[in-house]
Design a protein around this motif. Structure first.
Motif, mmCIF file in Angstrom:
data_model
loop_
_atom_site.group_PDB
_atom_site.id
_atom_site.type_symbol
_atom_site.label_atom_id
_atom_site.label_comp_id
_atom_site.label_asym_id
_atom_site.label_seq_id
_atom_site.Cartn_x
_atom_site.Cartn_y
_atom_site.Cartn_z
ATOM 1 N N MET A 146 -16.800 -1.821 -66.656
ATOM 2 C CA MET A 146 -16.554 -1.958 -68.084
ATOM 3 C C MET A 146 -15.269 -2.754 -68.332
ATOM 4 S SD MET A 146 -18.978 -0.646 -69.956
ATOM 5 C CE MET A 146 -19.949 -1.634 -68.832
ATOM 6 N N ARG A 147 -14.258 -2.548 -67.508
ATOM 7 C CA ARG A 147 -13.017 -3.320 -67.608
ATOM 8 C C ARG A 147 -13.304 -4.803 -67.376
ATOM 9 N NH1 ARG A 147 -9.320 -5.312 -64.084
ATOM 10 N NH2 ARG A 147 -7.172 -5.410 -64.782
ATOM 11 N N SER A 148 -14.095 -5.113 -66.369
ATOM 12 C CA SER A 148 -14.459 -6.507 -66.078
ATOM 13 C C SER A 148 -15.230 -7.124 -67.229
ATOM 14 C CB SER A 148 -15.282 -6.594 -64.793
ATOM 15 O OG SER A 148 -14.509 -6.203 -63.689
ATOM 16 N N GLU A 149 -16.139 -6.361 -67.828
ATOM 17 C CA GLU A 149 -16.897 -6.838 -68.986
ATOM 18 C C GLU A 149 -15.954 -7.157 -70.141
ATOM 19 O OE1 GLU A 149 -20.868 -7.219 -70.952
ATOM 20 O OE2 GLU A 149 -20.260 -7.080 -68.869
ATOM 21 N N PHE A 150 -15.023 -6.257 -70.384
ATOM 22 C CA PHE A 150 -14.032 -6.461 -71.438
ATOM 23 C C PHE A 150 -13.222 -7.730 -71.181
ATOM 24 C CE2 PHE A 150 -9.509 -5.988 -72.482
ATOM 25 C CZ PHE A 150 -9.579 -5.957 -73.871
ATOM 26 N N LEU A 151 -12.722 -7.888 -69.963
ATOM 27 C CA LEU A 151 -11.899 -9.054 -69.642
ATOM 28 C C LEU A 151 -12.685 -10.354 -69.769
ATOM 29 C CD1 LEU A 151 -9.806 -7.656 -66.659
ATOM 30 C CD2 LEU A 151 -9.031 -8.115 -69.003
ATOM 31 N N TRP A 152 -13.962 -10.344 -69.413
ATOM 32 C CA TRP A 152 -14.787 -11.545 -69.557
ATOM 33 C C TRP A 152 -14.860 -11.947 -71.023
ATOM 34 C CZ3 TRP A 152 -19.159 -13.013 -72.155
ATOM 35 C CH2 TRP A 152 -19.705 -14.238 -71.787
ATOM 36 N N TYR A 153 -15.154 -10.986 -71.889
ATOM 37 C CA TYR A 153 -15.223 -11.287 -73.317
ATOM 38 C C TYR A 153 -13.863 -11.718 -73.863
ATOM 39 C CZ TYR A 153 -20.008 -9.893 -74.306
ATOM 40 O OH TYR A 153 -21.366 -9.845 -74.364
ATOM 41 N N ALA A 154 -12.817 -11.020 -73.459
ATOM 42 C CA ALA A 154 -11.481 -11.319 -73.981
ATOM 43 C C ALA A 154 -10.999 -12.699 -73.553
ATOM 44 C CB ALA A 154 -10.488 -10.254 -73.519
ATOM 45 N N ALA A 155 -11.240 -13.076 -72.319
ATOM 46 C CA ALA A 155 -10.702 -14.327 -71.795
ATOM 47 C C ALA A 155 -11.559 -15.549 -72.120
ATOM 48 C CB ALA A 155 -10.544 -14.217 -70.274
ATOM 49 N N ARG A 156 -12.860 -15.373 -72.173
ATOM 50 C CA ARG A 156 -13.727 -16.531 -72.274
ATOM 51 C C ARG A 156 -14.417 -16.697 -73.611
ATOM 52 N NH1 ARG A 156 -14.209 -14.304 -67.365
ATOM 53 N NH2 ARG A 156 -13.615 -15.566 -65.602
ATOM 54 N N LYS A 157 -14.879 -15.627 -74.141
ATOM 55 C CA LYS A 157 -15.765 -15.757 -75.279
ATOM 56 C C LYS A 157 -15.071 -15.606 -76.622
ATOM 57 C CE LYS A 157 -20.380 -14.871 -76.581
ATOM 58 N NZ LYS A 157 -21.678 -14.748 -76.137
ATOM 59 N N TYR A 158 -14.155 -14.675 -76.735
ATOM 60 C CA TYR A 158 -13.575 -14.388 -78.049
ATOM 61 C C TYR A 158 -12.058 -14.543 -78.085
ATOM 62 C CZ TYR A 158 -18.178 -12.817 -79.366
ATOM 63 O OH TYR A 158 -19.501 -12.772 -79.640
ATOM 64 N N GLN A 159 -11.481 -15.255 -77.154
ATOM 65 C CA GLN A 159 -10.050 -15.554 -77.103
ATOM 66 C C GLN A 159 -9.160 -14.355 -77.445
ATOM 67 O OE1 GLN A 159 -11.875 -17.929 -79.344
ATOM 68 N NE2 GLN A 159 -12.455 -19.070 -77.531
ATOM 69 N N GLY A 160 -9.455 -13.220 -76.891
ATOM 70 C CA GLY A 160 -8.608 -12.054 -77.061
ATOM 71 C C GLY A 160 -8.963 -11.139 -78.215
ATOM 72 N N TYR A 161 -9.887 -11.526 -79.069
ATOM 73 C CA TYR A 161 -10.265 -10.667 -80.203
ATOM 74 C C TYR A 161 -11.370 -9.711 -79.779
ATOM 75 C CZ TYR A 161 -7.485 -13.851 -82.940
ATOM 76 O OH TYR A 161 -6.448 -14.589 -83.426
ATOM 77 N N VAL A 162 -11.033 -8.827 -78.877
ATOM 78 C CA VAL A 162 -12.001 -7.920 -78.280
ATOM 79 C C VAL A 162 -11.355 -6.546 -78.141
ATOM 80 C CG1 VAL A 162 -13.425 -7.470 -76.242
ATOM 81 C CG2 VAL A 162 -13.028 -9.811 -76.969
ATOM 82 N N GLY A 163 -12.155 -5.520 -78.323
ATOM 83 C CA GLY A 163 -11.691 -4.164 -78.083
ATOM 84 C C GLY A 163 -12.761 -3.399 -77.336
ATOM 85 N N MET A 164 -12.351 -2.456 -76.534
ATOM 86 C CA MET A 164 -13.307 -1.616 -75.821
ATOM 87 C C MET A 164 -12.788 -0.195 -75.765
ATOM 88 S SD MET A 164 -15.013 -1.814 -72.041
ATOM 89 C CE MET A 164 -16.492 -2.715 -72.475
ATOM 90 N N ASP A 165 -13.682 0.735 -76.022
ATOM 91 C CA ASP A 165 -13.384 2.155 -75.880
ATOM 92 C C ASP A 165 -14.314 2.710 -74.818
ATOM 93 O OD1 ASP A 165 -11.511 2.402 -78.067
ATOM 94 O OD2 ASP A 165 -13.231 2.168 -79.404
ATOM 95 N N VAL A 166 -13.758 3.442 -73.867
ATOM 96 C CA VAL A 166 -14.555 4.148 -72.871
ATOM 97 C C VAL A 166 -14.155 5.611 -72.964
ATOM 98 C CG1 VAL A 166 -15.143 4.407 -70.430
ATOM 99 C CG2 VAL A 166 -14.670 2.124 -71.359
#
Length: 186
Positions: A22-42
């Protein structure tokens, strides 16, 4: 004598792997797709913890423009020290997939007919290849505090996203003759 410490190490390793995925999924979205506009709750909840079993459910929500929900469950048989998959609850040769799938489809149909939910089931607007037919042999599940088997689906697996992560409590009477141990599910 069961080696419970090996089971604890195994379930901890599996949970750590899930959180890392889940951390890797979050980092992929944050770094590549949404330029840091991402949040994740586990989050997690212990759904059963007694002398026989420890059952834990992890839920993750990824927010990136929209949101996606993920679920993973872990069950430790304290008597054997084994981390259980769904099939481990049932006797060899039992049709647990067919029986559980039939009960889940029955519940889905009742909810659709009552107008309280939407599922990808036959007879509706969904094409046959989109419709729920059966659970996976390794379907996510947990055992609740009343020792009932609960089947969990990730978002979009069997329903439109508005339904979230549907779950279905399977009728105990349907499972009675198939269980390896009646003390695990009642």
């Amino acid at each position: 004598m069961p080696n419970i410490s090996e089971g604890i190490d195994d379930i901890n390793r599996q949970m750590e792997e899930y959180v890392e995925s889940m951390r890797s999924e979050f980092l992929w979205y944050a770094a590549r797709k949404y330029q840091g506009y991402v949040g994740m709750d586990v989050t997690y909840v212990v759904t059963r913890n007694d002398e026989s079993l420890l059952s834990i459910r992890f839920d993750a929500t990824l927010n990136a423009g929209g949101s996606g929900q993920y679920c993973r469950t872990f069950t430790l048989d304290k008597r054997t020290g084994s981390v259980l998959k769904l099939g481990n609850l049932f006797r060899d040769g039992s049709d647990y997939v067919g029986v559980i799938s039939g009960d889940v489809l029955r519940q889905m149909t009742e909810q659709v007919n009552a107008g309280i939910a939407d599922y990808f089931i036959p007879g509706g607007i969904w094409s046959p290849d989109e419709c729920f037919t059966k659970i996976d042999t390794d379907q996510e599940f947990y055992l609740d505090g009343d020792n009932h088997l609960v089947i969990v689906f990730e978002e979009y697996a069997v329903a439109p996203g508005k339904e979230g992560m549907p779950e279905f409590t399977v009728g105990d009477d349907l499972l009675a003759g198939m269980l390896r141990s009646t003390s695990l599910v009642r």
